[in-house]
Write a protein that holds these residues in place. Sequence first.
Motif: not given
Length: 358
Positions: A309-313
């Motif tokens: 999720a952090l990578l996507t954001l």
Amino acid sequence: MSTGKINFNAGPAALPPEVLQEAAAAVREYKNTGLSILELPHRGAEFLAIIAETKLLVKELCNLNDDYEVVWVHGGGRMVFAMLAMNYLTHNDTAGYIDSGHWAAEAIDYGRHYGQVSVLGSSRTTNYNQLPKLDLSADNNLKYLHITTNNTIYGTQYHHVPAFKSPLVADMSSDIFSCQRDYTQYDMFYAAAQKNLGTPGVALAVIKKDFLEKSFDNLPPILSLKAYVKENSVLNTANVSGIYTALLMLRWIKGKGIAAIEKDNQLKATLLYDALDNSKIFIPHVVVKEHRSDMNVCFTALDKNIEQALLTLCAENDIIGISGHRSVGGFRVSLYNAITVESVKKLVAIMTELEAGV
Ligand code: PMP
């Protein structure tokens, strides 16, 4: 000029927009020469002026007098690992090393090619999540003692380097000119350029003259510290554009001032470490707060979903280069001098938003 991305890569790393702009202008034409910096002769007056200015600026920024020599070495950090050992060690000599991380360990391997190595401390068994405890009983009759001031992969940093008896040599590849420092403590220090000093393939080395005197004479010139000094860093076709970019960085560092740079770096690191220490979903790799690096902040996520999720954001917000090295996993955010406080605030805001949604 800007690439439009927030680049937290560990190296090659972000360069200040002003430096990129000047470098780009010099690629078009260097100083009314009718030549690009990519075409500039390495033995011409223009390049010799570039080298001369870098030497002056390095000494000025480090507060060093004429007891020190400044050279630009080919090949980056590992080349200096090798040159250091081959310029000072025979198989009967011993050098001391501190095993504080991957690069420190690699420097040790290079040292073992040429001499005996005494490891004065290692934090390998805890995956380098702190600086090693030192046993200084061997700090006698060492040809030199090698320390890595900032451990790029694990995110530890020496904010205070202890006093040693042996000649002290430091790899400052990932924190040179990031903080105020007493450079007279070192007999030699060096830095691969691709983090705080420009582009890869070239390294700065600063050597105290009486330590230089102790280096061997009978080496192939391209691997000899004395030859680099004697030939003014132009033994063969030098890395003209790389050294010019380093000059632009040195001017930029001087313009900002190391005290101001240090203040910003501490602020950036504090913003990120505070977010990690207050987080329920992210875990900082380095728990001993005094050992934490202001340059590379390493952390993991509670689970793979949060990591993704952090990578996507980040990708959605044009933030790149935050994946950790495979030996730590998770994330590594590199906060070199060119990274702004605003960029770090943006990342922290994204992490906080993610945290709120979990
Ligand atoms: N020392 C340190 C502290 C580093 O971070 C690195 C590269 N990341 C090196 C040495 C090796 O530099 P190079 O890739 O230029 O050989």
